[in-house]
Enzyme design. Structure first.
Site, PDB file in Angstrom:
ATOM      1  CD  GLU A 197       1.502 -25.477  18.202  1.00  0.00           C
ATOM      2  OE1 GLU A 197       2.155 -24.444  18.325  1.00  0.00           O
ATOM      3  OE2 GLU A 197       0.345 -25.499  17.756  1.00  0.00           O
ATOM      4  CG  ASP A 248      -2.104 -27.621   4.716  1.00  0.00           C
ATOM      5  OD1 ASP A 248      -1.063 -27.301   5.327  1.00  0.00           O
ATOM      6  OD2 ASP A 248      -2.922 -28.427   5.186  1.00  0.00           O
ATOM      7  CG  HIS A 249       2.834 -24.161   5.945  1.00  0.00           C
ATOM      8  ND1 HIS A 249       1.853 -23.528   6.656  1.00  0.00           N
ATOM      9  CD2 HIS A 249       3.628 -24.748   6.849  1.00  0.00           C
ATOM     10  CE1 HIS A 249       2.054 -23.749   7.940  1.00  0.00           C
ATOM     11  NE2 HIS A 249       3.131 -24.475   8.094  1.00  0.00           N
ATOM     12  CE  LYS A 286      -4.126 -23.291   8.204  1.00  0.00           C
ATOM     13  NZ  LYS A 286      -3.847 -22.744   9.490  1.00  0.00           N
ATOM     14  CE  LYS A 306       5.404 -28.908   8.407  1.00  0.00           C
ATOM     15  NZ  LYS A 306       6.449 -28.121   9.021  1.00  0.00           N
ATOM     16  NE  ARG A 344      -1.743  -1.553   3.574  1.00  0.00           N
ATOM     17  CZ  ARG A 344      -1.987  -1.567   4.876  1.00  0.00           C
ATOM     18  NH1 ARG A 344      -3.140  -1.120   5.324  1.00  0.00           N
ATOM     19  NH2 ARG A 344      -1.089  -2.021   5.732  1.00  0.00           N
ATOM     20  CE  LYS A 351      -1.987 -22.663  19.414  1.00  0.00           C
ATOM     21  NZ  LYS A 351      -0.691 -22.869  18.740  1.00  0.00           N
ATOM     22  CG  HIS A 405      -1.742 -27.766   9.179  1.00  0.00           C
ATOM     23  ND1 HIS A 405      -1.597 -27.238   7.920  1.00  0.00           N
ATOM     24  CD2 HIS A 405      -1.505 -26.739  10.032  1.00  0.00           C
ATOM     25  CE1 HIS A 405      -1.282 -25.955   8.025  1.00  0.00           C
ATOM     26  NE2 HIS A 405      -1.229 -25.632   9.295  1.00  0.00           N
ATOM     27  CG  ASP A 458      -4.530 -22.595  14.226  1.00  0.00           C
ATOM     28  OD1 ASP A 458      -4.348 -21.932  13.189  1.00  0.00           O
ATOM     29  OD2 ASP A 458      -3.675 -22.680  15.127  1.00  0.00           O
TER      30      ASP A 458
HETATM   31  N1  LIG Z   1       2.540 -15.441   9.038  1.00  0.00           N
HETATM   32  C1  LIG Z   1       2.444 -16.711   8.888  1.00  0.00           C
HETATM   33  O1  LIG Z   1       3.312 -17.501   9.290  1.00  0.00           O
HETATM   34  C2  LIG Z   1       1.260 -17.291   8.163  1.00  0.00           C
HETATM   35  C3  LIG Z   1       1.015 -18.625   8.311  1.00  0.00           C
HETATM   36  C4  LIG Z   1      -0.068 -19.137   7.638  1.00  0.00           C
HETATM   37  C5  LIG Z   1      -0.861 -18.347   6.871  1.00  0.00           C
HETATM   38  N2  LIG Z   1      -0.629 -17.040   6.740  1.00  0.00           N
HETATM   39  C6  LIG Z   1      -1.487 -16.250   5.881  1.00  0.00           C
HETATM   40  O2  LIG Z   1      -0.660 -15.488   5.033  1.00  0.00           O
HETATM   41  C7  LIG Z   1      -1.247 -14.217   4.804  1.00  0.00           C
HETATM   42  C8  LIG Z   1      -0.267 -13.150   5.226  1.00  0.00           C
HETATM   43  O3  LIG Z   1       0.066 -13.306   6.578  1.00  0.00           O
HETATM   44  P1  LIG Z   1       0.998 -12.260   7.348  1.00  0.00           P
HETATM   45  O4  LIG Z   1       1.165 -12.778   8.722  1.00  0.00           O
HETATM   46  O5  LIG Z   1       2.194 -11.946   6.545  1.00  0.00           O
HETATM   47  O6  LIG Z   1       0.049 -10.981   7.394  1.00  0.00           O
HETATM   48  P2  LIG Z   1       0.359  -9.497   7.858  1.00  0.00           P
HETATM   49  O7  LIG Z   1       1.776  -9.349   8.244  1.00  0.00           O
HETATM   50  O8  LIG Z   1      -0.666  -9.109   8.862  1.00  0.00           O
HETATM   51  O9  LIG Z   1      -0.014  -8.659   6.560  1.00  0.00           O
HETATM   52  C9  LIG Z   1       0.454  -8.881   5.260  1.00  0.00           C
HETATM   53  C10 LIG Z   1       0.363  -7.587   4.482  1.00  0.00           C
HETATM   54  O10 LIG Z   1      -0.979  -7.199   4.260  1.00  0.00           O
HETATM   55  C11 LIG Z   1      -1.034  -5.777   4.196  1.00  0.00           C
HETATM   56  N3  LIG Z   1      -2.039  -5.292   5.150  1.00  0.00           N
HETATM   57  C12 LIG Z   1      -1.999  -5.418   6.493  1.00  0.00           C
HETATM   58  N4  LIG Z   1      -3.081  -4.826   7.047  1.00  0.00           N
HETATM   59  C13 LIG Z   1      -3.811  -4.342   6.028  1.00  0.00           C
HETATM   60  C14 LIG Z   1      -5.021  -3.618   5.944  1.00  0.00           C
HETATM   61  N5  LIG Z   1      -5.696  -3.261   7.035  1.00  0.00           N
HETATM   62  N6  LIG Z   1      -5.494  -3.295   4.728  1.00  0.00           N
HETATM   63  C15 LIG Z   1      -4.836  -3.650   3.618  1.00  0.00           C
HETATM   64  N7  LIG Z   1      -3.669  -4.318   3.644  1.00  0.00           N
HETATM   65  C16 LIG Z   1      -3.160  -4.653   4.831  1.00  0.00           C
HETATM   66  C17 LIG Z   1       0.322  -5.232   4.574  1.00  0.00           C
HETATM   67  O11 LIG Z   1       1.036  -4.903   3.386  1.00  0.00           O
HETATM   68  P3  LIG Z   1       1.253  -3.397   2.887  1.00  0.00           P
HETATM   69  O12 LIG Z   1       1.181  -2.498   4.078  1.00  0.00           O
HETATM   70  O13 LIG Z   1       2.598  -3.429   2.244  1.00  0.00           O
HETATM   71  O14 LIG Z   1       0.167  -3.190   1.931  1.00  0.00           O
HETATM   72  C18 LIG Z   1       0.985  -6.419   5.203  1.00  0.00           C
HETATM   73  O15 LIG Z   1       2.367  -6.452   5.005  1.00  0.00           O
HETATM   74  C19 LIG Z   1      -2.561 -14.206   5.581  1.00  0.00           C
HETATM   75  O16 LIG Z   1      -3.592 -14.587   4.710  1.00  0.00           O
HETATM   76  C20 LIG Z   1      -2.358 -15.294   6.633  1.00  0.00           C
HETATM   77  O17 LIG Z   1      -3.596 -15.861   7.005  1.00  0.00           O
HETATM   78  C21 LIG Z   1       0.427 -16.506   7.390  1.00  0.00           C
END
Ligand SMILES: NC(=O)c1ccc[n+]([C@@H]2O[C@H](COP(=O)([O-])OP(=O)(O)OC[C@H]3O[C@@H](n4cnc5c(N)ncnc54)[C@H](OP(=O)(O)O)[C@@H]3O)[C@@H](O)[C@H]2O)c1
Length: 492
Positions: A218, A179-180, A150, A184, A47, A341, A242, A237
């Site tokens: 976990e 589904d990461h 996911k 694996k 953004r 957990k 998974h 979750d």
């Molecule tokens: N983190 C993990 O390990 C993990 C594991 C499994 C699944 N996921 C999935 O992967 C996706 C990303 O996860 P994440 O943890 O990386 O998410 P995040 O850090 O909360 O957000 C990803 C990006 O989305 C944008 N964003 C955040 N809030 C926003 C808002 N209010 N409006 C519009 N854009 C917004 C931001 O990018 P900009 O500011 O650059 O636009 C941010 O860098 C999600 O769908 C999550 O469910 C993540």
């Protein structure tokens, strides 16, 4: 090694947590391993307005944080040269037109496009709509693929709604649902060990197997994700995807080949053959609990309700289900699946108990177990009965224990494997919509019934073993939760 077409990876949410910890470092590692095609660009979309230099500095920070021992400067320079940034402010109605303009620079951006939506789930459908509105999903000349992170929906209706929305613009072959776990190596190994070994396949059925346990526990609690977790719970979750995917790989029939269609067809069949959980007899098929205050590694930790600050929550941090698969291979064999957990150990494994042996020698004789360790230890163990040397005929269990991972083996993160598959056009390790729907169809009634039942939820002290009360789901009195280390370990 499969050939990869020149392509551009368009990474939405590149500044987010997933990208920092997994995607950027994963792409870098693929580059270091020589697995990215020479003509491959990465366009991060966010953004905010960020200069290319500032973005490169940000990426360097991500790599420094991940690879503490340092990395090859030549690879770094090659990798950083692939990286570009495009600002997509939500207030700009022309944002996606401008994205199209940016991507139209064919010299910089190869025109096969993979979009990775690492954004909030509520943004999956709108981003696909907007890409379609500027004709960026059109596959007439080049391939166009979309990765959906996911979760794919939060129940069956929302998964169907998301599917209906994105399939207005995309064919199934263009959609890569993550589904990461499927990335694996240890999970992919289940299929290989089952079908590439003559000693296993013939006994992998109801004639020889008493029951199967699939476990993911976990020691960690919910940490600072209390609000997310309280809206999600253990079933959604962990179990919904998974654990059920692990079950599918454990129970599926042999695929006709290792093609994406071959593997997915059999996984879909087995997931669809799981008998619905009877909601009117839920207490015999499903058990939930929450961790209370306790001790983990000698340290006192608070309970879930305390961490949440809401004593009324009935959201489960422990969930166990009993499932039956209605097909000829598995008729009558219970599959116990559980996740938790703050249990006493962190372990992901498949434990299979075989039926009683034809020769019964007397007390002390155990049934055979086969255990496939997924995490932290990738291994396969078989417990067999053996005579205790001496004058008397007495038996004990001995363990054949082989590590699947050996010194010097490559360590590949799941996301690295999945990113490579995406560029190769191999979606066998991604979820088909029929798998997603079958999984939601199975867990939804339990989630609904549990949400309605507001009675206080069973508590287990953090750091303990499975609650004694969870044994209510066992079919037979001699069944018990199997742990990872000890021979024939019981929950007592
Ligand atoms: N983190 C993990 O390990 C993990 C594991 C499994 C699944 N996921 C999935 O992967 C996706 C990303 O996860 P994440 O943890 O990386 O998410 P995040 O850090 O909360 O957000 C990803 C990006 O989305 C944008 N964003 C955040 N809030 C926003 C808002 N209010 N409006 C519009 N854009 C917004 C931001 O990018 P900009 O500011 O650059 O636009 C941010 O860098 C999600 O769908 C999550 O469910 C993540």
């Amino acid at each position: 090694m499969k050939q990869i077409d020149p392509c551009t990876l368009v990474l939405f949410g590149a500044s987010g947590n997933l990208s920092r910890v997994k995607l950027m470092p994963g792409l870098f590692r693929l580059d270091a391993l020589g697995r990215l095609p020479e003509k491959m660009a990465i366009l991060s979309v966010g953004r905010g307005a960020v200069s290319r230099e500032a973005w490169h500095a940000d990426i360097k920070g991500m790599l420094d944080a991940k690879f503490k021992k340092g990395y090859d400067q030549k690879v770094f320079e090659r990798f950083i040269a692939r990286n570009h940034y495009h600002a997509n402010p939500p207030t700009d109605p022309q944002a996606f037109e401008r994205l199209k303009d940016t991507l139209s620079d064919e010299k910089t951006f190869p025109q096969n496009l993979a979009y990775f939506l690492s954004v909030r789930p509520s943004d999956f459908a709108p981003v696909v709509d907007q890409l379609a509105s500027v004709d960026l999903l059109n596959e007439e000349k080049y391939w166009r693929r979309v990765v959906i992170e996911k979760p794919f929906g939060t129940d069956l209706p929302s998964a169907k709604a998301l599917q209906a929305s994105i399939t207005r613009h995309l064919k199934e072959s263009q959609i890569y649902r993550i589904d990461h776990y499927l990335g694996k190596s240890a999970l992919q190994n289940i299929l290989l060990q089952r079908f590439a070994n003559t000693v296993l396949e013939p006994i992998w059925n109801k004639d020889y197997i008493d029951h199967v346990q699939i476990t993911n526990t976990e020691m960690l609690g919910v940490g600072d994700r209390t609000q997310f977790y309280d809206a999600t719970g253990a079933l959604r979750d962990m179990i919904q995807s998974h654990v059920l995917q692990t079950l599918a790989l454990t129970a599926m029939e042999m695929p006709k080949d290792l093609s994406p269609e071959g593997i997915r067809t059999e996984k879909i069949k087995v997931l669809e053959a799981i008998r619905p959980i009877p909601v009117n007899a839920l207490e015999k098929h499903a058990f939930r609990a929450q961790y209370a205050a306790g001790e983990i590694n000698g340290e006192k930790v608070p309970g879930y309700l305390e961490e949440l600050g809401n004593a009324d929550s009935v959201v489960e941090t422990y969930a166990a289900l009993k499932l039956f698969i209605d097909n000829p291979r598995w008729q009558g064999v219970p599959f116990y699946i559980r996740t938790a957990k703050r249990l006493h150990e962190a372990d992901t494994r498949i434990a299979i108990r075989f039926k009683k042996a034809p020769m019964q020698i007397g007390s002390g004789q155990q049934q055979n177990w086969l255990i496939i360790g997924i995490q932290p230890r990738e291994c396969i163990k078989m417990e067999i009965q053996s005579k205790i040397p001496g004058l008397d005929i007495r038996t004990r269990s001995i363990q054949l224990d082989a590590a699947n991972r050996q010194d010097g083996d490559e360590t590949v993160d799941a996301y690295e494997a999945l990113l490579l598959n995406l560029m190769e056009g191999d979606n066998s390790q991604y979820l088909h919509i029929s798998e997603v729907e079958a999984q939601w169809r199975l867990v939804d009634p339990v989630i609904e019934a549990w949400a309605k039942d507001r009675k206080p939820v069973h508590q287990y002290p953090a750091g303990s073993r499975d609650p004694e009360a969870s044994k209510v789901i066992f079919e037979a009195e001699d069944q018990f939760w199997r742990y990872s280390i000890e021979l024939g370990g019981d929950a007592e």
